[in-house]
Scaffold this active site. Structure first.
Site, PDB file in Angstrom:
ATOM      1  N   ARG A  12       1.070  -1.217  -0.119  1.00 18.33           N
ATOM      2  CA  ARG A  12      -0.039  -0.035   0.030  1.00 18.33           C
ATOM      3  C   ARG A  12       0.797   1.322   0.024  1.00 18.33           C
ATOM      4  O   ARG A  12       0.934   2.013  -0.889  1.00 18.33           O
ATOM      5  CB  ARG A  12      -0.926  -0.036   1.224  1.00 18.33           C
ATOM      6  CG  ARG A  12      -2.039   0.963   1.068  1.00 18.33           C
ATOM      7  CD  ARG A  12      -1.664   2.441   1.785  1.00 18.33           C
ATOM      8  NE  ARG A  12      -1.188   2.490   3.150  1.00 18.33           N
ATOM      9  CZ  ARG A  12      -0.683   3.532   3.551  1.00 18.33           C
ATOM     10  NH1 ARG A  12      -0.720   4.678   2.838  1.00 18.33           N
ATOM     11  NH2 ARG A  12      -0.271   3.610   4.868  1.00 18.33           N
ATOM     12  N   ASP A  13       1.488   1.771   0.900  1.00 19.62           N
ATOM     13  CA  ASP A  13       2.175   2.801   1.107  1.00 19.62           C
ATOM     14  C   ASP A  13       3.636   2.714   0.209  1.00 19.62           C
ATOM     15  O   ASP A  13       3.876   3.712  -0.265  1.00 19.62           O
ATOM     16  CB  ASP A  13       2.877   2.926   2.596  1.00 19.62           C
ATOM     17  CG  ASP A  13       3.434   4.138   3.159  1.00 19.62           C
ATOM     18  OD1 ASP A  13       3.156   5.185   2.244  1.00 19.62           O
ATOM     19  OD2 ASP A  13       3.835   4.275   4.296  1.00 19.62           O
ATOM     20  N   HIS A 204       6.511   4.202  12.604  1.00 24.11           N
ATOM     21  CA  HIS A 204       6.363   4.382  11.174  1.00 24.11           C
ATOM     22  C   HIS A 204       7.400   5.183  10.640  1.00 24.11           C
ATOM     23  O   HIS A 204       7.064   6.446  10.794  1.00 24.11           O
ATOM     24  CB  HIS A 204       4.894   4.650  10.695  1.00 24.11           C
ATOM     25  CG  HIS A 204       4.580   4.647   9.276  1.00 24.11           C
ATOM     26  ND1 HIS A 204       3.898   3.565   8.590  1.00 24.11           N
ATOM     27  CD2 HIS A 204       4.975   5.420   8.139  1.00 24.11           C
ATOM     28  CE1 HIS A 204       3.947   3.691   7.133  1.00 24.11           C
ATOM     29  NE2 HIS A 204       4.390   5.034   7.045  1.00 24.11           N
ATOM     30  N   HIS A 206      10.241   6.715   7.892  1.00 23.83           N
ATOM     31  CA  HIS A 206      10.885   6.906   6.457  1.00 23.83           C
ATOM     32  C   HIS A 206      12.298   7.066   6.419  1.00 23.83           C
ATOM     33  O   HIS A 206      12.677   7.756   7.242  1.00 23.83           O
ATOM     34  CB  HIS A 206       9.826   7.928   5.736  1.00 23.83           C
ATOM     35  CG  HIS A 206       8.559   7.596   5.467  1.00 23.83           C
ATOM     36  ND1 HIS A 206       8.135   7.320   4.194  1.00 23.83           N
ATOM     37  CD2 HIS A 206       7.375   7.117   6.119  1.00 23.83           C
ATOM     38  CE1 HIS A 206       6.758   6.810   4.005  1.00 23.83           C
ATOM     39  NE2 HIS A 206       6.462   6.750   5.137  1.00 23.83           N
ATOM     40  N   CYS A 237       5.601   9.543  -0.083  1.00 25.45           N
ATOM     41  CA  CYS A 237       4.079  10.294   0.080  1.00 25.45           C
ATOM     42  C   CYS A 237       3.797  11.365  -0.972  1.00 25.45           C
ATOM     43  O   CYS A 237       4.647  12.304  -1.080  1.00 25.45           O
ATOM     44  CB  CYS A 237       3.998  10.883   1.508  1.00 25.45           C
ATOM     45  SG  CYS A 237       2.509  11.746   1.931  1.00 25.45           S
ATOM     46  N   ASN A 246       9.776   3.842   3.160  1.00 22.89           N
ATOM     47  CA  ASN A 246       9.918   3.397   4.647  1.00 22.89           C
ATOM     48  C   ASN A 246      11.192   2.757   4.891  1.00 22.89           C
ATOM     49  O   ASN A 246      11.821   2.010   3.929  1.00 22.89           O
ATOM     50  CB  ASN A 246       8.699   2.313   4.822  1.00 22.89           C
ATOM     51  CG  ASN A 246       7.281   3.077   4.277  1.00 22.89           C
ATOM     52  OD1 ASN A 246       6.459   3.506   5.474  1.00 22.89           O
ATOM     53  ND2 ASN A 246       6.840   2.956   3.353  1.00 22.89           N
TER      54      ASN A 246
END
Length: 305
Positions: A12-13, A204, A206, A237, A246
């Site tokens: 997803r991300d 979370h 990055h 993002c 990430n």
């Protein structure tokens, strides 16, 4: 601490920021490789309008195509009630809601101020819970905003308290643009743990400035036991210019296992998933452990010739 839960967010991300849009079959193939490696927590897609993130326009098809495994939990991001209605028609196990700790990023991302976002999320969480689904929360830009710079920790505290009151079971704290430093992570988590149950928080990070791995480790020292990561170091993002991917799942698994902290993930099989992703995306991925494994495999092949 002898065990850590890793939430794999690459599907997803990771893929939402890639220019090459993978087919549903290709995503399914990656998911199956990750599951074979021992990944148990998979965030697979987002039920956002395809106009905003075309890379995830096959959300329903992908969610309905994945193997039914009682030991694997599939999660999807849902931005609003319409997205939730679509998600509820699939076998997804749980959902995630999100907002930012900074007003400007929240407006860029959701087109609403923070206060206007709460009723939308409350409706989603209430409806999801009524259908027996668990809901996770994401708070972006906890450690810094691309538009506002430093974000007061009080913003995060208030948002987390509101999310927990809604009924989310866990909140992932996002270093969306990868600006956090170990000292900052320690200070913010110390403040948050003073007013929130630390067992309900996740990290979370990055890797924009190369600090994601050390920040993840510091968060473990502060009591966090759940970390988000992406195979190959995928990510970024759309509303945070310059943000890198990430923390790489491969790098995280290597570090943790070497420290005697169990992840339940087989590194060699995980790297095979990363190498497949490189082939499908047509690019080299940033995970250092993945590149080391690829070089080792190539050397072995050359020695056989």
């Amino acid at each position: 601490m002898r065990e850590v839960t890793l939430v794999e967010v690459g599907l997803r991300d990771g893929l939402q920021n890639e220019s090459r849009i993978l087919s549903t079959a290709e995503k399914k193939q990656l998911a199956e490789r990750l599951i074979a490696a021992g990944v148990k927590e998979l965030e697979i897609t987002s039920f956002v309008h395809p106009r905003w993130i075309p890379q995830l326009s096959d959300a329903a098809e992908l969610a309905s195509s994945l193997p039914n495994r009682p030991d694997v939990r599939y999660r999807a991001l849902v931005p609003n009630r319409k997205g939730l209605e679509r998600a509820l028609e699939t076998p997804v196990d749980e959902f995630a809601v999100f907002l930012s700790a900074s007003e400007t990023h929240n407006r860029k991302n959701i087109n609403k101020c923070i206060e206007e976002t709460y009723p939308v999320l409350e409706e989603v969480v209430r409806e999801a819970l009524s259908h027996g689904k668990r809901v996770r929360g994401y708070v972006s830009t906890v450690f810094g905003c691309p538009y506002e710079g430093e974000v007061p920790v009080a913003n995060t505290v208030e948002i987390c308290e509101r999310l927990l009151k809604m009924g989310v079971y866990e909140i992932s704290l996002g270093d969306t643009i990868g600006v956090a430093t170990p000292r900052q992570v320690k200070e913010k988590l110390k403040t948050l743990a003073g007013v929130l149950p630390v067992e309900r928080l996740a990290g979370h990070f990055h890797d924009t400035r190369g600090t994601a791995l050390v920040n993840a480790y510091v968060s473990l020292e502060m009591g966090i036991t759940t970390l988000d990561s992406a195979f190959g170091g995928l990510g970024g993002c759309p509303y945070a210019p310059g943000a890198a991917g990430n923390v790489a799942t491969e790098d995280l698994v290597y570090m943790l296992e070497q420290e005697g902290i169990r992840t339940g993930i087989d590194l060699e099989t995980l790297c095979a998933a990363g190498l497949l992703a490189e082939k499908l995306l047509g690019q080299r991925l940033p995970s250092k452990v993945l590149q080391s494994m690829a070089a080792h495999c190539q050397a072995k092949e050359e020695s056989r010739e």
